[in-house]
Design a protein around this motif. Structure first.
Motif, short mmCIF file in Angstrom:
data_model
loop_
_atom_site.label_atom_id
_atom_site.label_comp_id
_atom_site.label_asym_id
_atom_site.label_seq_id
_atom_site.Cartn_x
_atom_site.Cartn_y
_atom_site.Cartn_z
N GLY A 77 -17.19 -23.55 12.45
CA GLY A 77 -15.66 -22.84 12.78
C GLY A 77 -15.38 -22.95 14.25
O GLY A 77 -14.61 -22.48 14.50
N TYR A 78 -16.15 -23.65 14.96
CA TYR A 78 -15.74 -23.46 16.53
C TYR A 78 -14.68 -24.90 16.81
O TYR A 78 -15.24 -25.85 16.26
CB TYR A 78 -16.90 -23.82 17.39
N THR A 79 -13.89 -24.62 17.28
CA THR A 79 -12.80 -25.58 17.66
C THR A 79 -13.33 -26.44 18.87
O THR A 79 -14.47 -26.17 19.44
CB THR A 79 -11.62 -25.11 18.19
N ARG A 80 -12.80 -27.56 19.03
CA ARG A 80 -13.34 -28.79 19.91
C ARG A 80 -13.53 -28.03 21.15
O ARG A 80 -14.65 -28.19 21.75
CB ARG A 80 -12.52 -29.71 19.99
N GLY A 81 -12.45 -27.29 21.69
CA GLY A 81 -12.82 -26.56 22.96
C GLY A 81 -13.83 -25.49 23.05
O GLY A 81 -14.38 -25.46 23.78
N ALA A 82 -13.90 -24.63 22.16
CA ALA A 82 -15.07 -23.54 21.72
C ALA A 82 -16.11 -24.49 21.80
O ALA A 82 -17.27 -23.87 22.29
CB ALA A 82 -14.62 -22.58 20.87
N THR A 83 -16.34 -25.48 21.35
CA THR A 83 -17.64 -26.22 21.26
C THR A 83 -18.09 -26.80 22.46
O THR A 83 -19.14 -26.50 22.93
CB THR A 83 -17.57 -27.42 20.10
N PHE A 84 -17.08 -27.35 23.26
CA PHE A 84 -17.27 -27.81 24.57
C PHE A 84 -17.75 -26.60 25.47
O PHE A 84 -18.66 -26.81 26.29
CB PHE A 84 -15.93 -28.38 25.12
N LEU A 85 -17.11 -25.48 25.28
CA LEU A 85 -17.41 -24.30 26.20
C LEU A 85 -18.70 -23.68 26.05
O LEU A 85 -19.89 -23.25 26.73
CB LEU A 85 -16.45 -23.27 26.19
N ARG A 86 -19.03 -23.85 24.56
CA ARG A 86 -20.22 -22.93 24.06
C ARG A 86 -21.57 -23.98 23.87
O ARG A 86 -22.65 -23.21 23.73
CB ARG A 86 -19.91 -22.08 23.06
N VAL A 87 -21.31 -24.88 23.73
CA VAL A 87 -22.30 -25.81 23.22
C VAL A 87 -22.78 -27.01 24.14
O VAL A 87 -23.66 -26.95 24.98
CB VAL A 87 -22.18 -26.36 21.82
N THR A 88 -21.59 -27.82 24.18
CA THR A 88 -21.71 -29.09 25.02
C THR A 88 -22.22 -28.68 26.57
O THR A 88 -23.16 -29.19 27.25
CB THR A 88 -20.51 -29.90 25.14
N LEU A 89 -21.20 -27.93 27.13
CA LEU A 89 -21.47 -27.48 28.65
C LEU A 89 -22.65 -26.73 28.84
O LEU A 89 -23.41 -27.41 29.85
CB LEU A 89 -20.23 -26.90 29.06
N PRO A 90 -23.30 -25.79 28.20
CA PRO A 90 -24.47 -25.17 28.60
C PRO A 90 -25.37 -26.07 28.49
O PRO A 90 -26.42 -26.08 29.10
CB PRO A 90 -24.38 -23.99 27.44
N LEU A 91 -25.63 -26.93 27.37
CA LEU A 91 -26.57 -27.86 27.19
C LEU A 91 -26.52 -29.03 28.18
O LEU A 91 -27.80 -29.52 28.50
CB LEU A 91 -26.54 -28.65 25.74
N ALA A 92 -25.51 -29.41 28.77
CA ALA A 92 -25.49 -30.28 29.89
C ALA A 92 -25.61 -29.75 31.41
O ALA A 92 -25.31 -30.41 32.22
CB ALA A 92 -23.87 -31.01 29.75
N ARG A 93 -25.52 -28.34 31.38
CA ARG A 93 -25.31 -27.45 32.72
C ARG A 93 -26.19 -28.21 33.89
O ARG A 93 -25.89 -28.24 34.73
CB ARG A 93 -25.51 -26.39 32.72
N ARG A 94 -27.42 -28.54 33.43
CA ARG A 94 -28.34 -29.30 34.57
C ARG A 94 -27.80 -30.17 34.99
O ARG A 94 -27.81 -30.19 36.21
CB ARG A 94 -29.97 -29.41 33.66
N GLY A 95 -27.61 -31.26 34.43
CA GLY A 95 -26.85 -32.50 34.89
C GLY A 95 -25.41 -32.27 35.89
O GLY A 95 -25.36 -32.86 36.85
N VAL A 96 -24.79 -31.05 35.08
CA VAL A 96 -23.39 -31.10 35.84
C VAL A 96 -23.66 -30.29 37.03
O VAL A 96 -23.08 -30.88 38.18
CB VAL A 96 -22.62 -30.14 34.97
#
Lengths: 271, 229, 351
Positions: free
Chosen positions: B128-147
């Protein structure tokens, strides 16, 4: 069993290459005499003209020109940069070099003067007729050269004498030399600026707003001398003679330079 | 030059650097994500464009900025609307520092995002997460090391930035004279002692920044998909 | 009972999917060998494959209809997906993962989440980090997460694949509890016929991107259509039975068998019997070790590539045996033949 050595062919090639390089360097040296002239940025046009003419006057002559802020050039010469002739926009830089023994004192000549003008950017809507106009609110940015370079020092002398130093300070934009100061006004990124008249003349869009009154003009002198460490002493003398002679003065005058405060100089002595 | 001057210049440099990263942050994230997830023609070209500030001599970058954002430049109306003048202000220093650090930042983000398995994003969307919510809550936290790594890279690059800043901001003491510019002008003036003092300050600043960053990096967990059961 | 309907056509890489099927049962099993397109179909049902055209209706809810221009976005489909790889979010704890799933359910989610935690016995694991969990625990968390989102249907992609036998035995009861106690429509993907027969009310058989059979699991899995890959799957017999005391059990249809261990009378169990472990004899064999010797009639004998699949009528449960084609020849196995099926007690394995 065969011994492993650098193959004979490769050794021959290396030696041949080495000889060729030495030969080329030597050949260059032998073919052309290169005169290194280091000059203040504001002298670009007349000195380039004179240098090109100088090259054509005899076979095998080449002139290498380096332009910049006089104090920066002096410092590099002190650091060992190869200069045969130094043409400064002030006496301070030459004094420094002379004190360190880089200058042949008998060749030292004052060969020109200049005056400061205030230039305005094309877009500036308000008139700039008198120095106090610089304080108008529409003049948001005033381009000044850095206080380390001659034109910047001259500018601040004048501003202090006029009592405008503090007022201008807040709106001042500091540039590295005379030409970049002009450029910032020419490009419209500064509303007004203080530069040499000779620089203002070649501006593309900036106009001369007013000339600083004669009695307020700082003491501006252009000083030239032959350097001690140079490898072309005869050529250096020859060029300096041209510069202080009729031909030189004609070029300088055409570019807008003023005669030195104490009159035109005499030729340097032939050694 | 007093200790207070050195401190002031250090603070200025820090401020310029932080704003630079702030400016580069969203574009780097956005471009990094776009490059990581989308395939399209001309992708190599876009990659080259992003790398441009890194490939060009910094002074050329500064010149480009000046031409684009100066008073007669095509982007000037935009800045006017924002009420910001760019040339010769500390904003210019930040933009210059941000621009030269941007390629590192964007690349690191792209790398980080491409290592996040799309599976995680698909799963979040199925919940049920929108694209934006997915980015903020999943993609970004998982990528935060590289970022984070990219941000540090860009920051330290920006701290040392000289060429572009000198062209577009000039060396205005108190306004745009960062440590790097300050060292240069002390050398110009022949003030070697001053230059060395600023070098020391510059070194300390960079060291502090990287040490802090290392600390953060160590704490951020490695997120590399679910290990095999 | 609400209707579920799938009619999808499209490609996924080099693979072509062309499916048309409908059912009303609550628990459906999507069955087929690896590479049949089961996961692809599941992803299409979830809305993750936009290049598929057709219709998708799950438990009465229309999610996709190309003809009407309907395509409900992924995040609005309200389905609970338990992927083959649990895909737990590594940056969250177990509790975090569950809450992550719960978000869609909002306030209503709390009781649902509690129920899921209870059914799947996750109480002790809540504060653990994801990398501290075992494989079985991860799957349970993934299932609970899907349930916590108050889905209108649960889609499970081979939840027991890649688990060894003990682990399967541990996780399977949870799956069955979820099936029985939560009453949600389910679509369960598997390539294991055991699971298919155990779990589903209806089986849809997929092969090379097409539906080749649809019906009650028991019947479907013995059908002609399924035969071509029956061998690859290790078709087995699954029997529901009740212990009669000692080592005797009786299946739901009255077949009496002997199992290896003693069981308390009345205990219910499921037994698996591999088709190739049934010996066939033309004559009774006298005193032998096998504890189960059944007089059976051959219902059918289908030969394929050197193997023969023999359907047996025991008078109670049907059984399937596998022997070599040569053996089938030798015993003259044909419809109506009266033979004996010999089954060791050890071959009857509790599921």
């Amino acid at each position: 069993m065969q011994r492993v050595t650098t193959p004979g062919r490769m050794r021959q090639f290396a030696m041949g290459l080495g000889l060729a390089l030495c030969g080329m360097a030597g050949a260059a040296r032998a073919a052309d005499a290169v005169l290194d002239i280091w000059a203040a940025a504001s002298l670009r046009e007349p000195v380039t003209l004179l240098a090109r003419r100088f090259e054509t006057q005899a076979k095998g002559r080449r002139v290498n020109l380096v332009f910049g802020a006089s104090n920066a050039l002096a410092r590099q010469i002190q650091g060992g940069a190869p200069a045969d002739v130094f043409l400064s926009a002030d006496d301070l830089s030459v004094d420094r070099l002379q004190a360190s023994g880089f200058v042949r004192p008998e060749t030292r000549r004052v060969f020109a003067s200049n005056e400061l003008v205030v230039v305005a950017a094309r877009e500036l809507a308000v008139p700039l007729a008198v120095p106090e106009d610089l304080l108008r609110p529409e003049v948001k940015r005033i381009a000044l050269a850095s206080p380390d370079v001659p034109v910047g020092r001259y500018t601040r002398e004048w501003l202090a004498a006029r009592g405008l130093a503090e007022a201008v300070k807040g709106r001042a934009v500091v540039l590295d030399d005379a030409r970049s100061t002009l450029e910032s006004v020419d490009s419209g990124n500064a509303d007004a600026g203080i530069v040499y008249r000779t620089d203002a003349r070649i501006a593309k869009s900036a106009r001369i707003a007013f000339t600083i009154p004669e009695r307020e003009q700082p003491y501006i002198v252009y000083v030239g001398a032959v350097m001690v460490g140079g490898d072309q002493p005869e050529l250096a003398d020859a060029f300096l003679r041209v510069l202080v002679g009729q031909e030189g003065w004609a070029a300088l005058q055409a570019a807008g330079f003023l005669p030195p405060p104490n009159g035109l100089p005499t030729s340097p002595e032939t050694p | 030059m007093t200790g207070a001057d050195v401190l002031a210049m250090t603070t200025l440099t820090l401020r310029v650097g932080v704003v630079a990263i702030a400016l580069a942050f969203l574009p780097a994230l956005g471009l990094g994500f776009w490059l990581a997830r989308r395939e399209f023609r001309g992708k190599a070209f876009v990659g080259a464009l992003i790398a441009l500030p890194m490939l060009l001599p910094p002074v050329a970058v500064g010149l480009g900025l000046l031409l684009l954002c100066g008073r007669r430049g095509p982007l000037h109306p935009l800045f006017q609307a924002l009420g910001v003048e760019l040339p010769f202000t500390w904003w210019a220093a930040s933009v210059a520092a941000g621009l030269v650090g941007f390629p590192f930042f964007a690349r690191a983000c792209e790398q980080a995002f491409s290592e996040v398995e799309p599976r995680f994003e698909q799963l979040a969307r199925s919940l049920g997460y929108t694209r934006g919510a997915t980015f903020l809550r999943v993609t970004l936290p998982l990528a935060r090391r590289g970022v984070l790594y990219g941000a540090v890279l860009a920051f330290t690059r920006g701290l040392g930035e000289f060429g572009a800043t000198a062209v577009v901001a000039g060396i205005q003491p108190g306004r745009t004279e960062t440590l790097a510019l300050g060292i240069w002008s002390r050398i110009e003036q022949g003030d070697d002692a001053g230059a060395l003092a600023l070098c020391a300050a510059s070194f300390s600043l960079a060291l502090a920044a990287t040490t802090l960053a290392e600390g953060w990096l160590r704490r951020a967990p490695r997120a590399r998909g679910t290990p095999r059961p | 009972m609400s209707q579920s309907e799938l009619a999808l056509r499209g490609t996924a890489g080099a693979f072509r999917l062309d499916v048309e099927v409908a059912w009303t049962e609550r628990v459906a099993v999507l069955f087929g060998p690896s590479g049949a397109g089961k996961t692809t179909l599941l992803e299409a049902i979830l809305g993750l494959r936009r290049n598929m055209r057709g219709r998708v209706c799950v438990a009465g809810e229309w999610l996709e209809d190309s003809a009407r221009g309907l395509f409900v976005p992924v995040e609005e489909r309200g389905l609970g997906w338990v992927p083959q790889d649990p895909t737990l979010l590594p940056h969250l704890s177990v509790r975090g993962n569950l809450r992550f799933g719960q978000r869609r359910a909002g306030a209503d989610g709390a009781p649902l989440l509690d129920r899921a935690i209870e059914v799947l016995e996750l109480g002790e694991l809540l504060d653990r980090r994801v990398d501290e969990l075992s494989g079985g625990e991860r799957r349970r968390v993934a299932l609970a997460r899907a349930l916590a989102s108050a889905p209108r249907a649960v889609l499970l992609d081979e939840p027991l694949a890649a688990l060894d036998l003990p682990l399967r035995a541990r996780v399977l009861p949870f799956l069955l509890r979820v099936r029985d106690e939560l009453g949600l429509p389910m679509l369960y993907i598997t390539h294991d016929p055991n699971e298919a027969m155990l779990i589903g009310d209806v089986a849809v058989v997929l092969s090379a991107g097409r539906v080749i059979a649809r019906g009650a699991p028991r019947e479907i899995l013995w059908s002609q259509a399924v035969l071509p890959f029956a061998q690859a799957l290790g078709v087995e017999n699954v029997l529901e039975a009740r212990a009669q005391g000692g080592t005797r059990v009786e299946t739901s249809r009255g077949l009496k068998l002997v199992v290896p261990a003693e069981l308390p009378a009345g205990a219910a169990l499921r037994l698996g019997l591999r088709a190739e472990e049934i010996l066939l004899a033309a004559e009774p064999l006298g005193l032998i070790s096998a504890r189960n010797v059944l007089a059976v009639t051959v219902a059918s004998c289908e030969r394929e590539a050197g193997q023969a699949l023999v359907h047996l009528d025991t008078g109670a449960e049907p059984l399937v045996a596998r022997v070599t084609a040569a053996a089938a020849e030798a015993l003259s196995l044909a419809r109506g033949a009266k033979i004996y099926a010999v089954i060791k007690a050890q071959s009857l394995r509790p599921l």
